[in-house]
Write a protein that holds these residues in place. Structure first.
Motif, PDB file in Angstrom:
ATOM      1  N   ARG A  55       0.830  -1.199   0.000  1.00 35.58           N
ATOM      2  CA  ARG A  55       0.000   0.000   0.000  1.00 35.58           C
ATOM      3  C   ARG A  55       0.862   1.246   0.000  1.00 35.58           C
ATOM      4  NH1 ARG A  55      -1.539   4.240   2.171  1.00 35.58           N
ATOM      5  NH2 ARG A  55       0.007   3.988   3.828  1.00 35.58           N
ATOM      6  N   ALA A  87      -9.078   6.319  -1.297  1.00 32.80           N
ATOM      7  CA  ALA A  87      -9.326   5.094  -0.510  1.00 32.80           C
ATOM      8  C   ALA A  87      -8.064   4.601   0.189  1.00 32.80           C
ATOM      9  CB  ALA A  87      -9.911   3.997  -1.404  1.00 32.80           C
ATOM     10  N   GLU A  90      -5.503   1.964  -1.242  1.00 32.90           N
ATOM     11  CA  GLU A  90      -5.726   0.525  -1.368  1.00 32.90           C
ATOM     12  C   GLU A  90      -6.023   0.267  -2.842  1.00 32.90           C
ATOM     13  OE1 GLU A  90      -5.307  -1.593   0.988  1.00 32.90           O
ATOM     14  OE2 GLU A  90      -5.282  -0.317   2.785  1.00 32.90           O
ATOM     15  N   GLU A  92      -6.670  -2.136  -4.799  1.00 34.22           N
ATOM     16  CA  GLU A  92      -7.813  -2.942  -5.246  1.00 34.22           C
ATOM     17  C   GLU A  92      -9.095  -2.111  -5.262  1.00 34.22           C
ATOM     18  OE1 GLU A  92      -5.733  -3.775  -2.820  1.00 34.22           O
ATOM     19  OE2 GLU A  92      -4.861  -5.755  -3.249  1.00 34.22           O
ATOM     20  N   LYS A  93      -9.214  -1.170  -4.330  1.00 31.50           N
ATOM     21  CA  LYS A  93     -10.381  -0.275  -4.288  1.00 31.50           C
ATOM     22  C   LYS A  93     -10.276   0.817  -5.349  1.00 31.50           C
ATOM     23  CE  LYS A  93     -11.181  -0.952   0.676  1.00 31.50           C
ATOM     24  NZ  LYS A  93     -11.244  -0.296   2.019  1.00 31.50           N
ATOM     25  N   ARG A  96     -11.371   0.178  -8.890  1.00 25.52           N
ATOM     26  CA  ARG A  96     -12.813   0.149  -9.182  1.00 25.52           C
ATOM     27  C   ARG A  96     -13.424   1.546  -9.292  1.00 25.52           C
ATOM     28  NH1 ARG A  96     -12.461  -4.071  -5.222  1.00 25.52           N
ATOM     29  NH2 ARG A  96     -13.398  -2.742  -3.616  1.00 25.52           N
ATOM     30  N   ASP A 101     -16.012   9.053  -9.698  1.00 23.65           N
ATOM     31  CA  ASP A 101     -14.909   9.271  -8.753  1.00 23.65           C
ATOM     32  C   ASP A 101     -13.902  10.272  -9.316  1.00 23.65           C
ATOM     33  OD1 ASP A 101     -15.413   7.370  -6.485  1.00 23.65           O
ATOM     34  OD2 ASP A 101     -15.443   5.945  -8.153  1.00 23.65           O
TER      35      ASP A 101
END
Length: 226
Positions: A55, A87, A90, A92-93, A96, A101
């Motif tokens: 991260r 986020a 992170e 992986e977030k 998406r 956004d």
């Protein structure tokens, strides 16, 4: 490291030969933090200490991309805003994130509102997932580009430090990242990332952090691909 006099009063003056700057505690440090409290804390506790947390590695390479054309102090002082907007990095977030956004970030005064850099962060999050799947971790991938000792300068003095804008290793890492679809990862940006994440120790000779950082690098277990 850009001059920040206009942001927070007059900076202290470095020694013109050694590049060192004496702090209130009597310790000598690299010049670039300028005696500013938050910048000096970053110099002492983060810059150059080896990192293997995915991260944090993803956060830093993204923030180095945002820094392009700006100063690191500007980014550092907005870092919490960036974490909230993305986020906490992170990936992986972030991968998406949608166009909504992007628009949200463009309206967020807590970050640098640059559409291409925002979109790049989302793109790079998707590429980070691919890297993790291939190597087991981002750390294993990035640390595979650590320079070998024989390719490093014998001594990091002020004169040498000013020549280290990019290296053969940062150029190779930049080229490979771009081949994999990453953006805003030029050789200079990548070398700043390598410096900050401890893949090299560019604290100056005589800086109070140089020996502790070097010991941390000696004790550090390099991550390897799975």
């Amino acid at each position: 490291m850009a001059d920040q006099q206009s942001e927070q009063g007059a900076k202290r003056e470095r020694d013109p030969v050694t590049g060192l700057l004496e702090g209130d505690d009597g310790n000598q440090r690299c010049w670039w933090h300028g005696g500013l409290d938050d910048y000096q804390k970053y110099h002492d506790t983060e810059w150059g200490w080896p990192v293997d947390e995915d991260r944090r590695l993803f956060e830093k390479i993204c923030l180095e991309g945002f820094q392009s054309g700006l100063s690191w102090l500007t980014i550092l002082r907005k870092r919490e805003g960036f974490r909230a907007a993305f986020a906490n990095f992170e990936f992986e977030k972030v991968a998406r994130f949608t166009e909504a956004d992007v628009e949200r970030c463009l309206n967020d005064s807590g970050i640098v509102r640059h559409r291409k850099k925002i979109e790049s962060t989302i793109n790079n999050a998707k590429r980070a997932i691919e890297l993790k799947a291939e190597f087991g971790s981002l750390a294993a991938y990035f640390w595979s580009f650590e320079p070998s000792p024989e390719n490093r300068p014998e001594k990091i003095d002020f004169e040498t430090a000013r020549t280290l804008g990019k290296t053969a290793e940062s150029t190779a890492l930049s080229k490979d990242l771009k081949k994999r679809g990453w953006s805003f990862v030029g050789p200079t940006t990548v070398y700043a990332f390598m410096q900050s994440m401890g893949m090299v120790n560019d604290h100056l000779e005589g800086c109070c952090c140089r020996e502790p950082v070097e010991q941390a690098r000696t004790d550090f277990t390099r991550p390897v691909p799975l």
